[in-house]
Scaffold this active site. Structure first.
Site, PDB file in Angstrom:
ATOM      1  N   GLY A  42       1.454  -1.463   0.213  1.00  0.00           N
ATOM      2  CA  GLY A  42       0.156   0.273   0.057  1.00  0.00           C
ATOM      3  C   GLY A  42       0.786   1.449  -0.341  1.00  0.00           C
ATOM      4  O   GLY A  42       0.517   2.110   0.113  1.00  0.00           O
ATOM      5  N   GLU A  52       4.822  -5.731   1.948  1.00  0.00           N
ATOM      6  CA  GLU A  52       4.523  -5.979   0.372  1.00  0.00           C
ATOM      7  C   GLU A  52       4.099  -4.959  -0.833  1.00  0.00           C
ATOM      8  O   GLU A  52       3.092  -5.182  -1.137  1.00  0.00           O
ATOM      9  CB  GLU A  52       3.485  -7.118   1.068  1.00  0.00           C
ATOM     10  N   PRO A  53       5.281  -4.446  -0.835  1.00  0.00           N
ATOM     11  CA  PRO A  53       4.588  -3.951  -1.281  1.00  0.00           C
ATOM     12  C   PRO A  53       4.471  -4.010  -2.551  1.00  0.00           C
ATOM     13  O   PRO A  53       5.579  -4.704  -3.578  1.00  0.00           O
ATOM     14  CB  PRO A  53       5.988  -2.572  -1.138  1.00  0.00           C
ATOM     15  N   GLY A  54       3.770  -3.169  -3.957  1.00  0.00           N
ATOM     16  CA  GLY A  54       3.344  -3.561  -5.618  1.00  0.00           C
ATOM     17  C   GLY A  54       3.754  -2.077  -5.793  1.00  0.00           C
ATOM     18  O   GLY A  54       4.465  -2.030  -6.388  1.00  0.00           O
ATOM     19  N   ARG A  55       2.776  -1.232  -5.850  1.00  0.00           N
ATOM     20  CA  ARG A  55       3.661  -0.417  -6.578  1.00  0.00           C
ATOM     21  C   ARG A  55       4.074   1.004  -6.152  1.00  0.00           C
ATOM     22  O   ARG A  55       4.903   1.343  -7.552  1.00  0.00           O
ATOM     23  CB  ARG A  55       1.387   0.522  -6.160  1.00  0.00           C
ATOM     24  N   TYR A  84     -11.208   4.049 -11.140  1.00  0.00           N
ATOM     25  CA  TYR A  84     -11.035   4.820  -9.218  1.00  0.00           C
ATOM     26  C   TYR A  84     -11.475   6.124 -10.114  1.00  0.00           C
ATOM     27  O   TYR A  84     -10.646   7.242  -8.750  1.00  0.00           O
ATOM     28  CB  TYR A  84      -9.695   4.743  -8.906  1.00  0.00           C
ATOM     29  N   CYS A 125     -16.488   2.673 -26.742  1.00  0.00           N
ATOM     30  CA  CYS A 125     -18.016   2.835 -26.689  1.00  0.00           C
ATOM     31  C   CYS A 125     -18.151   3.559 -24.610  1.00  0.00           C
ATOM     32  O   CYS A 125     -19.802   2.092 -24.851  1.00  0.00           O
ATOM     33  CB  CYS A 125     -18.161   2.438 -27.351  1.00  0.00           C
TER      34      CYS A 125
END
Ligand SMILES: *Cc1c(COP(=O)(O)O)cnc(C)c1O
Length: 401
Positions: free
Chosen positions: A224, A259-262, A302, A329
């Site tokens: 996070g 647990e970093p991702g971003r 988001y 579309c």
């Protein structure tokens, strides 16, 4: 985005055509280095769901960090990329039967299976699993860039604090071992307020660990860690986050896992797209481009902000208020609104920034749109690491053609 080399980006767009993703592997390593310096004591597991491309996974596996996997597919791709299973955390939410079967079929088990429901414990026991389990708690508070990602506050994730004792009993009774406690506050922790919400979550984890009748090997506080998507935004104060995490875990023994991702991949990615249509809309200009919500879903999903910059010099153009819209579309197919940009013209190349995390990963084939290719930058080299999909990639699974 000024630090991306325009000539290299133009060369990629010419060679691959657009839309095309670029991912800079060196930048990923730099991001990892910053996390390692801020959290020297922590065991880092990269959250695979942010970007599961094999070149990205191999970069992390080679750096010696672990992997956090949300599904059997991610687990198998992590194994294929070279993560030893004892460096993989499997953190499924309501795992489908097929996922559990697949992961448990591996000869060596993951480091720990993180369970967020008593039923998951029962389902593991039914499959004869007698390995290590981490209890994912539902801390009741969350943090994040939008309510829809404040995971810690969402009942879907984790076991309520009042049920933890019961969960531990059940795990032990069924022959498994509780080795850790886990909580993930949410995604996009950025400002001091978010850091203090994160601290509350970590304090709750510490409380839960202290209330257990046993010691645990690790305490996992999830990922996070946020990145500023807006050019004027301040970066996350990693040192402050690390200090408050350490402080909150003061009374707890066991290794700290994060647990970093971003944080590790977001700013390492760009999406290149070309303008194909320009039309006035009141005071504004609408720039129709060849990338859309199928390539980059976050703005539609988001209402996320991604920076947009022209590639190459357009300094002679008058600046206008521009919205960047895609070819799908759907009225939510808008990549950026009301940006001050040099008045766009047909054929211009635009870069959409901060797309290394949850970019190609969330891409879909809606509107029968093949997904874009990915090119990796490493030192001075560029190489294709994922080819552009063709229509055939979309229709191949159809069985009655
Ligand atoms: C999504 C997720 C992460 C990574 O979140 P980021 O915001 O990308 O850092 C880590 N752990 C768990 C359990 C997750 O679900």
């Amino acid at each position: 985005m000024a630090d991306w080399p325009a000539e290299r980006l133009e060369a990629v767009a010419d060679e691959q055509e657009t839309p095309v993703y670029v991912i800079d592997l060196d930048r990923i390593r730099e991001n990892l280095g910053r996390v390692q310096s801020a959290f020297p004591e922590a065991d880092i597991h990269y959250a695979v769901k942010a970007n599961s491309g094999s070149a990205v996974l191999e970069t992390f596996a080679t750096a010696g960090v672990g992997a956090e996997c949300a599904s059997a597919g991610e687990f198998e791709r992590a194994v294929a990329a070279g993560f030893p299973t004892e460096r993989i955390l499997y953190t499924p939410v309501n795992p489908p039967q097929r996922d559990l079967d697949t992961v448990l079929e591996y000869e060596t088990e993951p480091l720990a299976i993180t369970v967020g429901a008593l039923d998951t414990v029962r389902r593991l026991a039914d499959r004869g699993f007698t390995g290590d389990v981490a209890i994912r708690i539902h801390p009741g508070t969350g943090a994040g860039h939008s309510d829809s990602v404040a995971t810690g506050a969402d009942r879907k994730f984790g076991i309520g604090i009042d049920r933890v004792e019961k969960a531990v009993e059940l795990v032990t009774e069924r022959g498994m071992t509780v080795v850790g406690v886990h909580a993930h506050a949410g995604s996009g922790i950025l400002n001091p307020e978010d850091v203090s919400s994160h601290r509350e979550v970590v304090e709750t984890v510490a409380q839960v660990v202290n209330d257990l009748d046993q010691d645990v090997d690790f305490v996992d506080v999830g990922g996070g860690f946020g990145v500023p998507y807006r050019p004027e935004g301040d970066p996350l104060d990693l040192a402050a986050l690390a200090d408050s995490t350490r402080d909150a875990l003061d009374s707890v023994s066991g290794t700290l896992r994060i647990e970093p991702g971003r944080y590790l991949v977001a700013d390492a990615g760009l999406l290149l797209t070309r303008v194909n249509t320009v039309k006035p809309a009141g005071e504004e200009l609408l720039a129709g481009v060849d990338a859309g919500m199928t390539d980059l879903l976050r703005p539609a999903l988001y209402d996320a902000y991604h920076p947009v910059a022209p590639v190459g010099s357009m300094t002679d153009r008058e600046k206008r208020s521009v919205s960047v819209v895609g070819p799908i579309c759907e009225s939510t197919d808008v990549l950026a609104t009301n940006r001050r940009l040099p008045a766009p013209e047909r054929g211009d190349l635009l870069a959409i920034g901060m797309t290394g995390a949850y970019g190609i990963e969330m891409a879909s084939q809606y509107n029968s749109r093949p997904r874009p290719p990915v090119v990796a930058f490493e030192e001075t080299t560029s190489r294709e690491i994922r080819r552009r999909e063709q229509l055939e990639d979309i229709t191949a699974p159809e069985t009655d053609r």
